[in-house]
Design a protein around this motif. Structure first.
Motif, mmCIF file in Angstrom:
data_model
loop_
_atom_site.group_PDB
_atom_site.id
_atom_site.type_symbol
_atom_site.label_atom_id
_atom_site.label_comp_id
_atom_site.label_asym_id
_atom_site.label_seq_id
_atom_site.Cartn_x
_atom_site.Cartn_y
_atom_site.Cartn_z
ATOM 1 N N MET A 1 78.978 77.870 28.386
ATOM 2 C CA MET A 1 78.200 78.801 27.599
ATOM 3 C C MET A 1 78.785 80.222 27.704
ATOM 4 O O MET A 1 78.848 80.929 26.708
ATOM 5 C CB MET A 1 76.747 78.774 28.095
ATOM 6 N N GLN A 2 79.189 80.611 28.901
ATOM 7 C CA GLN A 2 79.755 81.942 29.101
ATOM 8 C C GLN A 2 81.048 82.093 28.298
ATOM 9 O O GLN A 2 81.315 83.161 27.733
ATOM 10 C CB GLN A 2 80.025 82.182 30.586
ATOM 11 N N HIS A 3 81.826 81.013 28.213
ATOM 12 C CA HIS A 3 83.069 81.037 27.437
ATOM 13 C C HIS A 3 82.776 81.341 25.967
ATOM 14 O O HIS A 3 83.485 82.144 25.337
ATOM 15 C CB HIS A 3 83.798 79.694 27.588
ATOM 16 N N LEU A 4 81.746 80.746 25.409
ATOM 17 C CA LEU A 4 81.379 80.995 24.013
ATOM 18 C C LEU A 4 80.903 82.434 23.815
ATOM 19 O O LEU A 4 81.228 83.064 22.804
ATOM 20 C CB LEU A 4 80.296 80.013 23.569
ATOM 21 N N GLU A 5 80.136 82.940 24.760
ATOM 22 C CA GLU A 5 79.677 84.316 24.666
ATOM 23 C C GLU A 5 80.847 85.296 24.692
ATOM 24 O O GLU A 5 80.857 86.293 23.964
ATOM 25 C CB GLU A 5 78.689 84.626 25.787
ATOM 26 N N GLU A 6 81.846 85.005 25.544
ATOM 27 C CA GLU A 6 83.037 85.852 25.608
ATOM 28 C C GLU A 6 83.801 85.808 24.289
ATOM 29 O O GLU A 6 84.276 86.832 23.797
ATOM 30 C CB GLU A 6 83.940 85.411 26.761
ATOM 31 N N LYS A 7 83.921 84.625 23.710
ATOM 32 C CA LYS A 7 84.624 84.486 22.432
ATOM 33 C C LYS A 7 83.894 85.232 21.327
ATOM 34 O O LYS A 7 84.513 85.910 20.500
ATOM 35 C CB LYS A 7 84.768 83.014 22.050
#
Length: 64
Positions: A1-7
């Motif tokens: 989920m954090q990866h998507l937020e960063e993207k």
């Protein structure tokens, strides 16, 4: 989920940067359009006056 937020954050910043570039380009296009219109008007006035234009290097001057 954090990866998507960063993207998403990265993409949002990229879109904002590109939007700023497009806005600056539009301002420059508007400025150049005004200058071209001014030059076209000036040249039309000069042509109406019959004051002639610029003598190019390959043209003979009128006294020849």
């Amino acid at each position: 989920m954090q990866h998507l937020e960063e993207k998403i954050a990265h993409l949002t910043r990229t879109v904002d940067d590109l939007s700023m570039v497009v806005a600056k380009q539009q301002d420059e296009i508007d400025r150049l359009t005004r200058h071209v219109a001014m030059l076209m008007q000036r040249e039309a006035e000069r042509a109406q006056e019959g004051s002639g234009g610029v003598i190019l290097g390959d043209e003979r001057p009128p006294h020849y």
